[in-house]
Scaffold this active site. Structure first.
Site, PDB file in Angstrom:
ATOM      1  N   ASP A 166       0.833  -1.202   0.000  1.00 29.43           N
ATOM      2  CA  ASP A 166       0.000   0.000   0.000  1.00 29.43           C
ATOM      3  C   ASP A 166       0.873   1.259   0.000  1.00 29.43           C
ATOM      4  OD1 ASP A 166      -2.171   1.794   0.394  1.00 29.43           O
ATOM      5  OD2 ASP A 166      -3.224   0.271   1.568  1.00 29.43           O
TER       6      ASP A 166
ATOM      7  N   THR B 295      -6.847   3.425  -2.462  1.00 35.05           N
ATOM      8  CA  THR B 295      -6.613   2.038  -2.051  1.00 35.05           C
ATOM      9  C   THR B 295      -7.622   1.057  -2.650  1.00 35.05           C
ATOM     10  OG1 THR B 295      -5.570   2.720   0.012  1.00 35.05           O
ATOM     11  CG2 THR B 295      -6.494   0.500  -0.050  1.00 35.05           C
TER      12      THR B 295
ATOM     13  N   LYS C   6      -6.188  -3.775   6.321  1.00 36.09           N
ATOM     14  CA  LYS C   6      -7.381  -3.052   5.866  1.00 36.09           C
ATOM     15  C   LYS C   6      -8.403  -4.039   5.317  1.00 36.09           C
ATOM     16  CE  LYS C   6      -4.987   1.203   4.445  1.00 36.09           C
ATOM     17  NZ  LYS C   6      -4.737   2.125   3.318  1.00 36.09           N
ATOM     18  N   ASP C   7      -9.658  -3.819   5.656  1.00 35.28           N
ATOM     19  CA  ASP C   7     -10.706  -4.705   5.139  1.00 35.28           C
ATOM     20  C   ASP C   7     -10.748  -4.687   3.614  1.00 35.28           C
ATOM     21  OD1 ASP C   7     -11.843  -2.113   4.892  1.00 35.28           O
ATOM     22  OD2 ASP C   7     -13.143  -2.413   6.625  1.00 35.28           O
TER      23      ASP C   7
ATOM     24  N   ASP D 267       1.209   2.471   3.940  1.00 33.49           N
ATOM     25  CA  ASP D 267       0.298   3.578   3.620  1.00 33.49           C
ATOM     26  C   ASP D 267       0.032   4.435   4.854  1.00 33.49           C
ATOM     27  OD1 ASP D 267      -1.721   4.790   1.634  1.00 33.49           O
ATOM     28  OD2 ASP D 267      -2.993   4.343   3.361  1.00 33.49           O
TER      29      ASP D 267
ATOM     30  N   HIS E 109       1.109   8.377   5.138  1.00 32.39           N
ATOM     31  CA  HIS E 109       0.168   9.451   5.452  1.00 32.39           C
ATOM     32  C   HIS E 109       0.611  10.230   6.683  1.00 32.39           C
ATOM     33  CE1 HIS E 109      -3.039   8.981   2.544  1.00 32.39           C
ATOM     34  NE2 HIS E 109      -3.031   7.665   2.717  1.00 32.39           N
TER      35      HIS E 109
ATOM     36  N   ASP F   6      -0.946  -0.393  -4.786  1.00 30.07           N
ATOM     37  CA  ASP F   6      -2.293   0.066  -5.125  1.00 30.07           C
ATOM     38  C   ASP F   6      -2.299   1.525  -5.564  1.00 30.07           C
ATOM     39  OD1 ASP F   6      -1.590   0.993  -2.626  1.00 30.07           O
ATOM     40  OD2 ASP F   6      -3.558   0.693  -1.734  1.00 30.07           O
ATOM     41  N   HIS F   7      -1.188   2.213  -5.373  1.00 27.25           N
ATOM     42  CA  HIS F   7      -0.992   3.605  -5.797  1.00 27.25           C
ATOM     43  C   HIS F   7       0.375   4.035  -5.293  1.00 27.25           C
ATOM     44  CE1 HIS F   7      -1.810   4.644  -1.605  1.00 27.25           C
ATOM     45  NE2 HIS F   7      -2.948   3.969  -1.695  1.00 27.25           N
TER      46      HIS F   7
ATOM     47  N   HIS G  57      -2.354  10.794  -1.737  1.00 22.11           N
ATOM     48  CA  HIS G  57      -2.331  10.288  -3.109  1.00 22.11           C
ATOM     49  C   HIS G  57      -3.722  10.430  -3.698  1.00 22.11           C
ATOM     50  CE1 HIS G  57      -4.326   6.799  -1.291  1.00 22.11           C
ATOM     51  NE2 HIS G  57      -3.419   6.940  -0.321  1.00 22.11           N
TER      52      HIS G  57
END
Length: 550
Positions: free
Chosen positions: A41, A82, A164-165, A308, A312, A355-356, A490
């Site tokens: 992530d 995400t 993360k779900d 991720d 952040h 994912d980014h 992002h």
């Protein structure tokens, strides 16, 4: 004539195989016993190159030395968030088709803001909290894991794992045996929902009571000499958020002391230990589910979410992000070593992507004289509604402004006898004049045009006719909408958000690299060809044939 040539060709192949002593008993002899799809992530491509000299030999370096590295791999849509990222990797298509247009979005049919995987029709497993009421029901297409389940008549397993779900659920698809995500707070458990099963397997229950999560509530200090982290900015600076209860965002961090002010077990997510815990659980899943142990290919999807959260919080240029990747390198090495032991080196295929990406903190860029800035959503909403009222003398003509999209209230427009196309053109003109806005697109343009390149092509690929808004706008490069002036984010279509790693490794994969452009939607079709199965049902990507041995 063609009939005889075909017989001769097949006969020649048969005699050739026999002569070589290698009868071809399968049209797809390179099919692996297990496919492992890893998403990191918020991983920029340059994290591979920037930290290269500090990586050990058995993680990222092993993947590249023995696998195939795509150096120019990009997301081909906006927004780069995400949920769309994970969905696009595994469906082989973009939000235009799979429908996951953001992490959350305004649902104009339900007239409410919805989260991508929330499902009120399922019950939580492993917890009583609503965090377990999740499923992939809003994703409109199949994933590559779904197609493998269909191909094997549901004999091949699929397990999805992430803190993360959405990082666990969307890659695993609709037919998964299970998806597991981490519920922090006071519980610190891996949970799921009744969408997948009626009760948790014993191996999951055993893991949750093992104390694994608690064992990571310990100090986080730099893995190596902090002064050697020359690939990052200084440790104490003005561009990081840090944790509640600690005055400076500087090493070390005593998690046991900080946990109560930072969400208890949720604090683990914002440290590299969240990735280590994910690795522990993935290794437990490989053994607990006996993945890769029979003739039917299984799928394991793993998303490393902590990178991720750390990006952040601390930004892409922080010492913390460098340390997180050095530790992730060790976790990937540990996962590969376990796969070698449990499945067998040469029996599994593995790919790693993101994912980014992520952009530098605008306040940092400004400090080094690079154009950047922040976009004030609240002020923009107010100014746009003021403009609409002044021009039309009507209120409530807009239902929602979210994800850089404006959703119209069609009923109120009709009642006021306002032409929709004229209204959208006026809205678009106003937004284009607004500071820090780069481009604007209307629904009419996106539905009637065919954009294949540039930002306009990315917007169209991310535009779902039923779910997206009526006017879409793009901010200037290095301009973000964010709640603070610290930390990175992002979502754009610029290279810092679209350029992501892509490495294939393992059975059926060539060794090599290329700088030829590839796109994130190409991953799933490539795995389809490797396995000899159908592409995901709305796939738009192209198989990367240069990576395949046969």
């Amino acid at each position: 004539m063609k009939y005889y040539i075909t017989i001769l060709f097949i006969t020649t192949l048969s005699f050739t195989s026999l002569a070589q002593g290698k009868p071809d008993n399968s049209i797809n002899p390179d099919k692996p016993k297990l496919v492992v799809g890893v998403v990191v992530d918020q991983m920029r491509y340059d994290y591979l190159t920037r930290f290269w000299n500090k990586y050990e030999n058995d993680g990222f370096k092993r993947l590249i030395a023995e696998g195939f590295n795509f150096k120019n791999n990009h997301f081909n849509y906006i927004p780069t968030y995400t949920a769309p990222g994970h969905a696009s990797v595994f469906t082989g298509t973009t939000p235009q088709n799979h429908g996951i247009i953001s992490n959350s979005w305004y649902n104009k049919f339900e007239q409410q803001y919805i989260y991508c995987v929330t499902d009120v029709n399922v019950q939580p497993l492993g917890t009583l909290a609503s965090a377990g009421k999740m499923s992939p029901h809003r994703m409109l297409t199949t994933t590559i894991a779904d197609e493998n389940r269909l191909f094997t008549q549901m004999r091949g397993k699929t397990i999805g794992i992430a803190l993360k779900d959405r990082g666990a659920i969307l890659p695993a698809g609709h037919t998964a045996n299970a998806a597991y995500w981490f519920h922090g707070q006071e519980e610190g458990k891996w949970i799921s929902s009744t969408f997948y099963m009626e009760e948790m397997p014993k191996w999951v229950q055993d893991f949750n009571i093992s104390g694994a999560a608690l064992s990571y509530m310990k100090p986080w200090d730099a893995l190596k000499d902090l002064d050697s982290y020359l690939e990052s900015g200084i440790d104490e600076n003005l561009f990081e958020t840090g944790y509640s209860g600690k005055k400076t965002a500087t090493f070390p961090y005593d998690l046991e002391k900080l946990e109560k002010e930072n969400g208890n077990y949720d604090l683990l997510k914002v440290t590299p230990y969240g990735n280590s815990l994910t690795t522990d659980f993935a290794i437990a899943a490989i053994k607990g589910e006996a993945l890769g142990k029979d003739e039917f290919t299984d799928f394991l999807t793993v998303s490393f979410s902590s990178t991720d959260y750390i990006g952040h919080n601390f930004g892409v240029n922080s010492k913390e992000i460098e340390d997180a990747y050095l530790r992730l390198d060790l976790d990937i090495a540990r996962l590969l070593a376990n796969l070698d032991e449990e499945v067998g080196n040469g029996n599994y295929a593995f790919f790693l992507t993101a994912d980014h990406g992520g952009g530098d903190v605008p306040t940092y860029l400004t400090s080094v004289k690079i154009p950047s800035g922040y976009f004030d959503d609240v002020e923009f909403d107010t100014k746009l509604k003021e403009f609409i009222f002044q021009k039309y003398k009507k209120e409530n003509l807009i239902e929602s402004i979210s994800n850089y999209q404006v959703f119209f209230n069609y009923r109120n427009l009709a009642d006021a006898e306002i032409d929709r196309k004229s209204f959208e053109q006026n809205i678009a003109h106003f937004i284009l004049q607004y500071p820090k806005v780069s481009r604007v697109f209307t629904r009419n343009q996106l539905e009637s045009g065919n954009y294949t390149e540039g930002i306009s092509g990315l917007i169209q690929n991310g535009f779902n006719q039923k779910r997206s808004g009526d006017v879409v706008f793009v901010l200037d490069p290095a301009v973000i909408s964010y709640t603070t002036t610290t930390g990175s984010t992002h979502g754009s279509g610029f290279s810092y958000d679209t350029h992501a790693p892509l490495i294939f490794f393992g059975k059926g994969i060539k060794q090599g690299s290329t700088a030829i452009r590839s796109e994130i939607v190409d991953i799933a079709p490539t795995i389809s060809v490797l396995l000899g199965i159908a592409f995901p049902n709305a796939a738009t990507g192209t198989p990367l044939i240069q990576v395949l041995e046969k």
